[in-house]
Design a protein around this motif. Sequence first.
Motif, mmCIF file in Angstrom:
data_model
loop_
_atom_site.group_PDB
_atom_site.id
_atom_site.type_symbol
_atom_site.label_atom_id
_atom_site.label_comp_id
_atom_site.label_asym_id
_atom_site.label_seq_id
_atom_site.Cartn_x
_atom_site.Cartn_y
_atom_site.Cartn_z
ATOM 1 N N SER A 126 2.479 -21.126 -21.884
ATOM 2 C CA SER A 126 3.348 -21.603 -23.143
ATOM 3 C C SER A 126 2.747 -19.681 -24.103
ATOM 4 O O SER A 126 4.105 -19.019 -24.449
ATOM 5 N N ALA A 127 1.631 -20.176 -24.957
ATOM 6 C CA ALA A 127 1.558 -18.969 -25.556
ATOM 7 C C ALA A 127 1.587 -18.029 -24.202
ATOM 8 O O ALA A 127 1.922 -16.663 -26.005
ATOM 9 N N LEU A 128 1.199 -17.370 -23.577
ATOM 10 C CA LEU A 128 1.871 -15.518 -23.196
ATOM 11 C C LEU A 128 3.127 -15.579 -23.266
ATOM 12 O O LEU A 128 3.505 -14.377 -23.643
ATOM 13 N N ILE A 129 4.246 -16.814 -22.979
ATOM 14 C CA ILE A 129 5.582 -16.423 -22.351
ATOM 15 C C ILE A 129 6.171 -16.539 -24.393
ATOM 16 O O ILE A 129 6.756 -14.908 -24.654
ATOM 17 N N GLU A 130 5.449 -16.970 -25.334
ATOM 18 C CA GLU A 130 6.078 -16.894 -26.798
ATOM 19 C C GLU A 130 5.231 -15.361 -27.052
ATOM 20 O O GLU A 130 6.085 -14.214 -27.611
ATOM 21 N N THR A 131 4.605 -14.969 -26.509
ATOM 22 C CA THR A 131 3.543 -13.386 -27.009
ATOM 23 C C THR A 131 4.743 -12.525 -26.637
ATOM 24 O O THR A 131 4.831 -11.630 -27.329
ATOM 25 N N VAL A 132 5.669 -12.472 -24.917
ATOM 26 C CA VAL A 132 5.928 -11.469 -24.335
ATOM 27 C C VAL A 132 7.248 -11.755 -24.977
ATOM 28 O O VAL A 132 7.866 -10.618 -25.245
ATOM 29 N N SER A 133 7.985 -12.653 -25.147
ATOM 30 C CA SER A 133 8.966 -12.480 -25.701
ATOM 31 C C SER A 133 9.273 -12.342 -26.924
ATOM 32 O O SER A 133 9.931 -11.247 -27.428
ATOM 33 N N ALA A 134 8.133 -12.124 -27.892
ATOM 34 C CA ALA A 134 7.863 -12.071 -29.450
ATOM 35 C C ALA A 134 8.067 -10.160 -29.330
ATOM 36 O O ALA A 134 8.786 -9.839 -30.242
ATOM 37 N N ARG A 135 7.894 -9.569 -28.531
ATOM 38 C CA ARG A 135 7.896 -8.481 -28.122
ATOM 39 C C ARG A 135 8.720 -7.417 -27.549
ATOM 40 O O ARG A 135 9.227 -6.591 -27.265
ATOM 41 N N GLY A 136 9.961 -8.125 -26.944
ATOM 42 C CA GLY A 136 10.887 -8.226 -26.650
ATOM 43 C C GLY A 136 11.346 -8.328 -25.328
ATOM 44 O O GLY A 136 12.756 -8.160 -24.894
ATOM 45 N N LEU A 137 10.593 -9.592 -24.719
ATOM 46 C CA LEU A 137 11.097 -9.613 -23.180
ATOM 47 C C LEU A 137 11.986 -10.620 -23.057
ATOM 48 O O LEU A 137 11.917 -11.751 -24.437
ATOM 49 N N GLN A 138 13.262 -10.469 -22.822
ATOM 50 C CA GLN A 138 13.708 -12.048 -21.895
ATOM 51 C C GLN A 138 13.432 -12.532 -21.809
ATOM 52 O O GLN A 138 13.453 -12.101 -19.939
ATOM 53 N N VAL A 139 12.553 -13.855 -21.176
ATOM 54 C CA VAL A 139 11.845 -14.744 -20.662
ATOM 55 C C VAL A 139 13.151 -15.814 -19.929
ATOM 56 O O VAL A 139 13.869 -16.386 -21.409
ATOM 57 N N GLU A 140 13.039 -15.877 -18.678
ATOM 58 C CA GLU A 140 13.794 -17.307 -18.008
ATOM 59 C C GLU A 140 13.196 -17.885 -17.096
ATOM 60 O O GLU A 140 12.151 -17.124 -16.533
ATOM 61 N N GLU A 141 12.968 -19.493 -17.629
ATOM 62 C CA GLU A 141 11.715 -20.565 -16.253
ATOM 63 C C GLU A 141 13.131 -20.686 -14.727
ATOM 64 O O GLU A 141 13.850 -21.814 -15.639
ATOM 65 N N ARG A 142 12.864 -20.838 -14.289
ATOM 66 C CA ARG A 142 13.837 -21.510 -13.638
ATOM 67 C C ARG A 142 12.718 -22.154 -12.188
ATOM 68 O O ARG A 142 11.470 -22.624 -12.189
ATOM 69 N N ASP A 143 13.357 -23.806 -11.777
ATOM 70 C CA ASP A 143 11.994 -24.471 -10.936
ATOM 71 C C ASP A 143 12.361 -24.141 -9.185
ATOM 72 O O ASP A 143 11.248 -25.046 -9.010
ATOM 73 N N SER A 144 12.742 -23.483 -8.938
ATOM 74 C CA SER A 144 12.765 -23.009 -7.207
ATOM 75 C C SER A 144 13.527 -21.870 -7.703
ATOM 76 O O SER A 144 13.852 -21.129 -8.158
#
Length: 343
Positions: free
Chosen positions: A198-216
């Motif tokens: 989660s810390a890595l997702i937060e880091t790259v999201s703060a840099r402008g990446l639009q991150v979505e998580e799916r389960d399959s």
Amino acid sequence: MSSHLLSIDSLSRDDVDHLIRVAERMEPIAQRRKITRVLEGAVLGNLFFEASTRTRVSFNAAFCRLGGTVCDTTGFTFSSMAKGESLYDTSRVMSGYCDAIVMRHPDQGSVAEFARATNVPVINGGDGPGEHPSQALLDIYTIDKEFTRLGKTLAGAHVLLTGDLKYGRTVHSLIRLLSLFGPMRITLVSPPGLEMPSALIETVSARGLQVEERDSLNGDFSDVDVVYTTRIQKERFTQEMSEGFGVLSRDYTVDLAFLNQRCNDSTIVMHPLPRDSRPEANDLDIDLNGDPRLAIFRQTDNGIPMRMAIFANLLQVEDQIEKDMRDVRWFVPKRIGVDDAAF
């Protein structure tokens, strides 16, 4: 670019763009049309304290194609570290023998600790579940080449990262690198318990990446430009995880049916390799072999010019490459693999 390559976070966008341009200049050598000897006399120390074939041999080949020679060490069994030697001592001793060092170690942060003891360039060849920066660089080089062929740009691209996102150091480095290239969409799909930190997702999201998580992978991925899938890193599981993790569901398998039914004709498929080809592994399926969208072998080929570019940059011989080129004298096949797709 600093005196070492330990993490993607040490690179700027300009650094990456520069390495891509240098790698392009290395292509005639990597493709065995030209040779150069700009590193003649230089010695590379390849210290691989964790199993590796592709990365170790790729670094070897890249250094040799620049005219250097390589000394290999593989595994702890034959290392002085098995006798209790510290990383500091090993670093200082090996630096007296070698002009550059590539190190792979099972412990996260170990390569950075090793590099603090030397001024000789050190490249992180993978530190446990941490990072694998040269892999991310050859990955972005591959994406850039594939997008150029397809008439696409990285700006606004949609990248699907799937598989083991918790322990997969290649995706940890790649998502960091993608965050340098402006706004784009990243979709993450992993089995339960193997999610991206989660810390890595937060880091790259703060840099402008639009991150979505799916389960399959059961969904619509028709606008995905790149599918990047990884092997499940069971060797990094705790005992509790190993006991609780069963057979991977086909819901996480990238195969021909997934690509045909859920993606599009220009979606490219990448994998850092090795892929587990056993049927029960449900890794990247071999039924994609020969499909032009499968870029995994072009990806591994691209590791040579990119790693040559890294060595040329760290050892400061970039401006000597073209001056030193000459034609090869041996037979070189038109295609490396019998199943290589023609475009």
